[in-house]
Design a protein around this motif. Structure first.
Motif, PDB file in Angstrom:
ATOM      1  N   THR A 184       0.827  -1.212   0.000  1.00  0.00           N
ATOM      2  CA  THR A 184       0.000   0.000   0.000  1.00  0.00           C
ATOM      3  C   THR A 184       0.860   1.260   0.000  1.00  0.00           C
ATOM      4  N   TYR A 186       3.806   3.805  -1.037  1.00  0.00           N
ATOM      5  CA  TYR A 186       4.645   4.142  -2.177  1.00  0.00           C
ATOM      6  C   TYR A 186       5.161   5.564  -2.017  1.00  0.00           C
ATOM      7  N   GLY A 188       5.873   9.037  -3.974  1.00  0.00           N
ATOM      8  CA  GLY A 188       5.520   9.758  -5.185  1.00  0.00           C
ATOM      9  C   GLY A 188       5.844  11.223  -5.037  1.00  0.00           C
ATOM     10  N   GLU A 390      -2.990  15.765 -12.028  1.00  0.00           N
ATOM     11  CA  GLU A 390      -3.684  14.543 -12.411  1.00  0.00           C
ATOM     12  C   GLU A 390      -3.905  14.481 -13.921  1.00  0.00           C
ATOM     13  N   PHE A 477       3.096   7.972   0.386  1.00  0.00           N
ATOM     14  CA  PHE A 477       1.643   7.907   0.304  1.00  0.00           C
ATOM     15  C   PHE A 477       1.142   6.501   0.613  1.00  0.00           C
ATOM     16  N   ALA A 479      -1.699   4.226  -0.856  1.00  0.00           N
ATOM     17  CA  ALA A 479      -2.582   4.150  -2.016  1.00  0.00           C
ATOM     18  C   ALA A 479      -3.939   3.627  -1.573  1.00  0.00           C
ATOM     19  N   ASP A 481      -6.601   3.159  -3.571  1.00  0.00           N
ATOM     20  CA  ASP A 481      -7.312   2.417  -4.620  1.00  0.00           C
ATOM     21  C   ASP A 481      -6.511   1.217  -5.122  1.00  0.00           C
ATOM     22  N   ARG A 482      -5.414   0.921  -4.461  1.00  0.00           N
ATOM     23  CA  ARG A 482      -4.586  -0.224  -4.848  1.00  0.00           C
ATOM     24  C   ARG A 482      -5.003  -1.427  -3.997  1.00  0.00           C
ATOM     25  N   THR A 494      -9.680  -2.738  -1.612  1.00  0.00           N
ATOM     26  CA  THR A 494      -8.890  -1.514  -1.479  1.00  0.00           C
ATOM     27  C   THR A 494      -9.328  -0.762  -0.233  1.00  0.00           C
ATOM     28  N   ASP A 527      -4.954   9.897  -2.558  1.00  0.00           N
ATOM     29  CA  ASP A 527      -4.137   9.040  -1.704  1.00  0.00           C
ATOM     30  C   ASP A 527      -3.703   9.805  -0.453  1.00  0.00           C
ATOM     31  N   THR A 551       9.613   3.444  -8.656  1.00  0.00           N
ATOM     32  CA  THR A 551       8.782   2.474  -9.379  1.00  0.00           C
ATOM     33  C   THR A 551       9.415   1.092  -9.447  1.00  0.00           C
TER      34      THR A 551
END
Length: 996
Positions: A184, A186, A188, A390, A477, A479, A481-482, A494, A527, A551
Motif C-alpha cells: 500500500t 509508495y 511519489g 492529475e 503515500f 494508495a 485504490d490499490r 482496497t 491518496d 517504481t
C-alpha cells in the motif's frame, strides 16, 4: 376558641433533612472527587461489571499543549454521560482517556524556546530535541488530566493511553509496516498542501479556511503557431480547386490567430514562473476580440486580439479598463481551432536566451475548465495544483511539466532568473515579495493585461495560522485504490472500498448526516500523504535502495526480520531508537550492506498516530475491546476530516474494516450571540471559570440541556438559566429527602394495596424508565433531561408533591401515607440513578444524604429494574381526565386568589359541573377535593351556569366558586363543618385520629 387551641405544629410529620438548599458546588465538588479516588469507584465498577456485555467508548485524543477550552469540556462531558449511562443500564462501560503527543504544535513550541535563546533547532541533537518535546507534552498531560477530572469525568486516569508511550510508538510503527508489507505504501512526487512557515506537508485535517486577500492577474499567452491537420490534408485533395480553397481558408485562419493572445486569470501570480500549459473547455463558447480604443492608463494596445470565453469577455475587458466601445468581437473560436494553436510563455526570451520559459506551452482541452469566473482558460503549473497534476499524470507527461522552483521555505530556488531569493510568504506567514516580483516582471515584458485584489476563502495551517501553498515534493503515500493484498476482503480489496462499505454496513451514525459527510469525503479523497518533514513523531521505519527508482520493485526493503528488530528496539527505547548513532547498521544487521540503503527520516502524519490508537488501545490492552472494535467514537463535526477519517483509513488498511461500530458527532461552541469564540473578541468561556462560579454540574447540565448535534451557545445569561433549572431539580430532590426521613422497609406498601394516585405515579415511572433507557441508548441526553425535568417540576413538584403534602404532614400512620412514602422511595432510587450520569456531584450529594458511608456512592448503583406490571394504560387514561378537570378548578381558584377573595385554596369549596359522564364518574371515584387542595368540592352533571369559570382548553368543565363552610382545623388548615367537635380542640376528625 383560637386562643385556647394548642399549637399542633410539633405534632405534624414535617420533612426532616439537612440537605442544603444552596448547593455550594464549587467548594464541595472537589471533596467528592477525593472520595471517589479513595474508593477507587472506576475499578470497583469494573469488578462489579465482570461478565457483563462490554461497552467501549474509544477516546479521541486531545492534544497535549494547552489548557482546556469549552469545546474540550463539551466533548468530555458527553463522553462521560455516555459511559456512565451505559454502565448504569447494565453494561461493562469502559473508558480509557488518551492524549495525542507527537506533532508540529509541540515541536513548534520547543523551536520558539530555542529561538528565544538564540539557538538553532537544526544544530541540536535530534534525540535531545525529541526528549524536550516529550517533556513538554508530559507537563500538559498532567495539567489537562486534572482539568478533565474536575469536570467529574470517570475513567482510567492512572493508566491513560499516550501516543508517545514506548509501547504505543512500537505499535504505530508496526501498523505502518503493514502498509509497507502489503504494497500500500509508495513514494511519489505530487502537489501537496505545504506550510512554508512550518516547512512540512499538511493533511486536509490540519488545514482550516480563512478569508485572505490575494493578488489577481490577467496574463497574456501569445499564439505563436497555428497548424490544423486540414492544412496537410488539403494538398492531397483530388480536386485541385477544392484543395486550394481549403488552403486559402486555413491560411486566413492562421493570419487571424497568429499573434493573438489567450488570456488566463489566476490568484497565485507566484505560480506563473512554473507554468507549463494552458487548458480550455471543449464545451465553452469562445470568441476573438479586437481592441479598437483604449484609455490612457491601460496595458491593452489598439489592434491587440484576445481569445476569451464569450460569457466572461465583458468582465475581462472591464478589468482591463476597456469600455464597451473600445473592442469588438471578430469571430467564433472553436475548440478544434484552439487545439491547433501553440502558445508562448509571457516570459519567453526575457531571461536572455537561457531557455527557462522558451519552450512552447502545451495547449489542450481539460474537463475541469469552467466559465464561472476568470477567462475560460486555466494556466497550468502541475507542480502546484492537483487537477493539473492529475491531468498530465494521466497523459503520461509528468516529466515534461513538473518543476522544482519553490523550496521548502516558500522561496524560489536561488538560480531562477528574476525571482531567485524572493519568497511567497515571509517567516511569519505574511505576504512575501514573490507575487510582486512576478507581477512587475510581467508588466515589464508586456505580459500583463490587468491586475487587482480579491478576498476569498483560502487554506491556512490550523497551527501556525499562516497560508499554505500547493507544492510538488517527494512524499510517502498510502494508495487507497490499490488492492491491499492481505486477504481481509470482506468489505472490499482496497482501502477506499473497505471504508465506503464499512460506512454503510458496519457503522451507526448519530446524527445520520455524519454518514453522508464522511462518505462523500472518502469517495472523493486522493491518496493519503503519510510523511512529514519534521522531527517529533514516529518515523517511517523503512529503507530505500540507493540508485533505484520509486517504481522499481526492489526500491523499498520489505523484510520481516528487519521490521522485527525495529519493533523490539521501539518497545524498549521508544522511537528515539531510529535516530541514535548506528541505527541503520543495527536494524539491517548482517543481512544487508548499509552502504546500499538509505534510511528514511520523515515522520508519520500525526493523524496516522491517532488513527492507529485502536491498535494499541482497543486491541492491545486488557481493558480494551474484546473484538478490537469500539462501540462508539465521539467527537466534533471537524473530525469527519480528522480522527473519524484517519482512523477509518488506517484500520481499513490494516484490519480490512472500520475500527468502530458507532460514530456520534457534536457541534461547536459559540457565544450567546452565535458568534465563534475568540480570545481577541473576549467572548470565550473557560471551563475553569464556570466551575469556580457555579460548579461542574452546571456545566454538565448545560451540555445535557442542549442539542449537541447543532452548534451550542454558552455565556453568562445562558448559564444563569441553567443554574435556575438546576435549583428547581435540587428542590425536588430535597423534598424527597425530607419526606423520606425515617422511612423503613416495614413502611413499604405493595402497589396492589396503594391508592390510585400512587399507582398512577408508578405507571408514569414505568413509562419514564422506558423513555430514559431508550434515550440513553440513543445518546439523546437532551430528550432524557427534558422528560425528567418536566416530570420533576410539573408532575411531581406542582402536582403529586403538592397534593400529598397534606397526607405526608397530617396523616397518622395511615395506609395512604405509607403508600405515598413508598412511592417516594421508588422515585428517589429512579431519579438519582436516572440523573446521575448528568449531575454526577449533585446525585452523589443526594444519595449520601440518605445513605452515608465511606463506601457508599450513587455511581456504584444501576438503574433499578421497573416492573412491567406498574404500567396501567386504563388507569393512565382515567387520570388524564382527572388532571384535565383539576386544571380547570385550580385556574378558577387562582382567579379568586388574585382578586383577594381567598388567600388559600383550602378556603374554597367549589361546585364543578361536568358534561362528560365518564369524566364525572372518574372524579367521583377519587378524592377530588384533596387533588384540588380544597376543603370540599361538589361534583355534578348539571349544566354549568353562565357565570361558571371555564378554561378554554378543558372543554365541558365549568367551575362555580363557593367558600368552604365550617371552622379552620388548627392542625391541617382545612375548613370543615366538624372542626371543634372532637376530643382535641380545633381539629377535624382526621387530625383528631392522628393525635390519638
Amino acid at each position: 376558641m383560637c386562643a385556647e387551641t394548642p399549637d399542633y405544629k410539633d405534632t405534624l410529620n414535617l420533612p426532616e433533612t439537612d440537605f442544603p438548599m444552596r448547593a455550594g458546588l464549587p467548594t464541595r465538588e472537589p471533596a467528592w472527587l477525593e472520595k471517589w479516588a479513595k474508593m477507587g469507584v472506576y475499578d470497583r465498577l469494573r469488578d462489579k461489571a465482570e461478565g457483563r456485555k462490554p461497552f467501549t467508548l474509544h477516546d479521541g485524543p486531545p492534544y497535549a499543549n494547552g489548557h482546556l477550552h469549552i469545546g474540550h469540556a463539551l466533548n468530555k462531558i458527553l463522553k462521560d454521560m455516555v459511559v456512565r449511562s451505559q454502565q448504569m443500564m447494565g453494561r461493562d462501560a469502559r473508558y480509557i482517556p488518551g492524549w495525542d503527543c507527537h506533532g508540529l504544535p509541540i515541536e513548534w513550541k520547543i523551536e520558539e524556546q530555542y529561538r528565544a535563546k538564540g539557538k538553532n533547532k537544526d544544530e541540536v541533537d535530534v534525540v535531545d530535541f525529541r526528549q524536550e518535546c516529550r517533556k513538554f507534552a508530559e507537563g500538559w498531560i498532567d495539567i489537562q488530566r486534572d482539568e478533565f477530572k474536575r469536570l467529574g469525568i470517570t475513567g482510567t486516569w492512572d493508566k491513560p493511553y499516550l501516543t508517545m508511550d514506548f509501547r504505543a510508538e512500537r505499535i504505530i510503527a508496526e501498523e505502518f509496516q503493514k502498509f509497507l508489507m502489503t504494497g500500500t505504501l509508495y513514494q511519489g512526487s505530487k502537489p501537496v498542501m505545504w506550510s512554508p512557515v512550518e516547512k512540512t506537508a499538511l493533511a486536509e485535517a490540519e488545514v482550516e479556511y480563512h478569508d485572505k486577500e490575494s493578488h489577481t492577474i490577467w496574463v497574456k499567452f501569445r499564439v505563436t503557431d497555428f497548424d490544423m491537420p486540414d492544412m496537410d490534408r488539403a494538398g492531397e485533395e483530388e480536386n485541385v480547386d477544392a484543395g486550394a480553397d481549403v488552403i486559402r481558408t486555413l491560411e486566413k485562419m492562421r493570419g487571424t490567430f497568429m499573434g493573438a493572445y489567450v488570456v488566463i486569470w489566476t490568484t497565485t501570480p507566484w505560480t506563473i514562473p512554473s507554468n507549463k500549459a494552458v487548458v480550455f473547455g471543449d464545451d465553452i463558447s469562445y470568441g476573438l476580440y479586437e481592441i479598437t480604443g483604449r484609455p490612457e492608463e491601460c496595458w491593452a494596445r489598439i489592434g491587440d486580439r484576445y481569445i476569451l470565453a464569450d460569457k466572461l469577455a465583458g468582465e475581462v475587458m472591464r478589468r482591463a479598463r476597456l469600455d464597451d466601445g473600445m473592442y469588438r468581437r471578430l469571430c467564433d473560436v472553436t475548440s478544434h481551432q484552439l487545439a491547433a494553436m501553440a502558445l508562448a510563455h509571457p516570459l519567453a526570451g526575457a531571461d536572455g536566451g537561457n531557455g527557462e520559459w522558451d519552450d512552447p506551452r502545451d495547449f489542450r482541452a481539460a474537463d475541469f475548465v469552467t466559465e464561472d469566473e476568470g477567462t475560460g482558460f486555466v494556466h497550468c503549473a502541475p507542480s502546484h495544483g492537483m487537477e493539473e497534476y492529475e491531468l498530465y499524470r494521466d497523459l503520461g507527461m509528468l516529466e515534461q511539466v513538473i518543476t522544482y522552483n519553490v523550496m521548502d521555505d516558500g522561496g524560489f530556488r536561488a538560480d531562477l532568473p528574476f525571482f531567485g531569493g524572493t519568497y511567497i510568504l515571509d517567516r511569519k506567514g505574511k505576504e512575501g515579495n514573490a507575487n510582486t516580483a512576478v507581477i512587475n516582471k510581467l508588466i515589464e515584458t508586456g505580459g500583463l493585461l490587468a491586475r487587482g485584489k480579491i478576498k476569498h476563502s483560502y487554506p491556512h495551517s490550523w497551527r501556525s495560522k499562516a497560508p499554505v501553498i500547493y507544492r510538488n515534493t517527494p512524499q510517502w503515500f498510502a494508495a487507497i485504490d490499490r488492492p491491499v493484498g492481505d486477504g481481509q476482503d470482506t468489505y472490499g480489496t482496497t482501502i477506499r472500498q473497505r471504508a465506503l462499505t464499512s460506512i454503510d454496513q458496519l457503522v451507526t451514525w448519530t446524527p445520520q448526516t455524519g454518514r453522508n459527510r464522511l462518505y462523500s469525503m472518502i469517495e472523493a479523497r486522493p491518496d493519503w500523504v503519510l510523511s512529514r518533514q519534521r522531527a517529533w513523531g514516529v518515523p517511517l521505519t523503512c529503507f530505500v535502495k540507493k540508485g533505484a527508482m520509486p517504481t522499481d520493485s526492489d526500491y523499498l526493503l520489505r523484510d520481516e526480520t528487519v521490521n522485527a528488530r525495529v519493533l523490539e528496539a521501539f518497545e524498549a527505547e521508544g522511537a528515539d531508537a531510529w535516530y541514535k548513532p548506528g541505527a541503520k547498521e543495527r536494524f539491517l544487521g548482517n543481512d544487508y550492506d548499509p552502504s546500499e540503503w538509505d534510511q528514511v527520516f520523515d515522520i508519520l502524519d500525526v493523524w496516522f498516530d491517532s488513527g492507529s490508537t485502536h491498535a494499541f488501545v482497543l486491541r492491545d490492552r486488557e481493558d480494551g475491546s474484546e473484538d478490537g472494535l469500539a462501540d462508539l467514537y465521539l467527537e466534533g463535526t471537524d473530525q469527519h476530516r480528522g480522527w473519524f477519517h484517519s482512523s477509518m483509513l488506517q484500520s481499513c488498511g490494516t484490519q480490512g474494516r472500520a475500527p468502530y461500530r458507532g460514530v456520534l458527532t457534536h457541534g461547536f461552541t459559540l457565544d450567546e450571540k452565535g458568534n465563534k469564540m475568540s480570545k481577541s473578541l473576549g467572548n470565550t468561556v473557560a471551563p475553569e471559570d464556570v466551575t469556580k462560579q457555579y460548579g461542574a454540574d452546571i456545566l454538565r447540565l448545560w451540555v445535557a440541556q442542549a442539542d449537541y448535534t447543532a452548534d451550542l451557545r454558552i455565556g453568562p445569561e445562558i448559564l444563569k438559566g441553567v443554574a435556575d433549572s438546576y435549583r428547581r431539580l435540587r428542590n425536588t430532590m430535597r423534598f424527597l429527602l425530607g419526606a423520606l426521613s425515617h422511612f423503613e422497609e416495614s413502611d413499604r406498601v405493595e402497589p396492589a394495596d396503594m391508592p390510585e394516585l400512587e399507582r398512577y405515579v408508578l405507571h408514569r415511572l414505568a413509562e419514564l424508565d422506558e423513555m430514559v433507557r431508550d434515550g440513553y441508548t440513543a445518546y439523546d441526553f437532551q430528550g432524557v433531561f427534558q422528560q425528567l425535568f418536566n416530570f420533576c417540576t410539573v408532575e411531581l413538584s406542582a402536582f403529586y408533591f403538592d397534593v400529598r403534602k397534606d397526607v405526608l404532614y397530617c396523616d397518622g400512620d395511615t395506609a395512604r401515607r405509607r403508600a405515598a412514602r413508598t412511592v417516594m422511595d421508588l422515585l428517589f432510587h429512579r431519579l438519582t440513578t436516572w440523573l446521575a450520569p448528568v449531575l454526577v456531584f449533585t446525585m452523589e450529594d443526594v444519595w449520601l444524604d440518605r445513605f452515608p458511608g465511606e463506601d457508599s456512592s450513587i455511581h456504584l448503583q444501576d438503574i433499578p429494574e421497573t416492573p412491567a406490571s406498574w404500567k396501567d394504560e386504563a388507569l393512565a387514561a382515567k387520570w388524564a381526565k382527572v388532571r384535565r378537570a383539576r386544571r380547570a378548578v385550580t385556574a378558577a381558584l387562582e382567579v379568586q386568589r388574585t382578586d383577594k377573595v381567598i388567600g388559600a385554596s383550602l378556603e374554597a369549596a367549589p361546585v364543578v359541573h361536568i358534561d362528560d359522564a365518564e369524566m364525572l364518574e372518574a372524579l367521583k371515584s377519587v378524592s377530588f377535593d384533596d387533588l384540588c387542595i380544597t376543603s370540599a368540592i361538589s361534583l355534578t352533571g348539571d349544566p354549568a351556569p353562565a357565570e361558571a369559570f371555564r378554561l378554554p382548553e378543558v372543554a365541558g368543565v365549568g367551575v362555580v366558586f363557593e367558600k368552604a363552610e365550617g371552622e379552620k382545623c388548627q392542625r391541617c388548615w382545612k375548613i370543615l363543618p366538624d372542626v371543634g367537635t372532637h376530643q382535641h380542640p380545633g381539629t377535624c376528625q382526621r387530625c383528631d385520629d392522628a393525635l390519638g
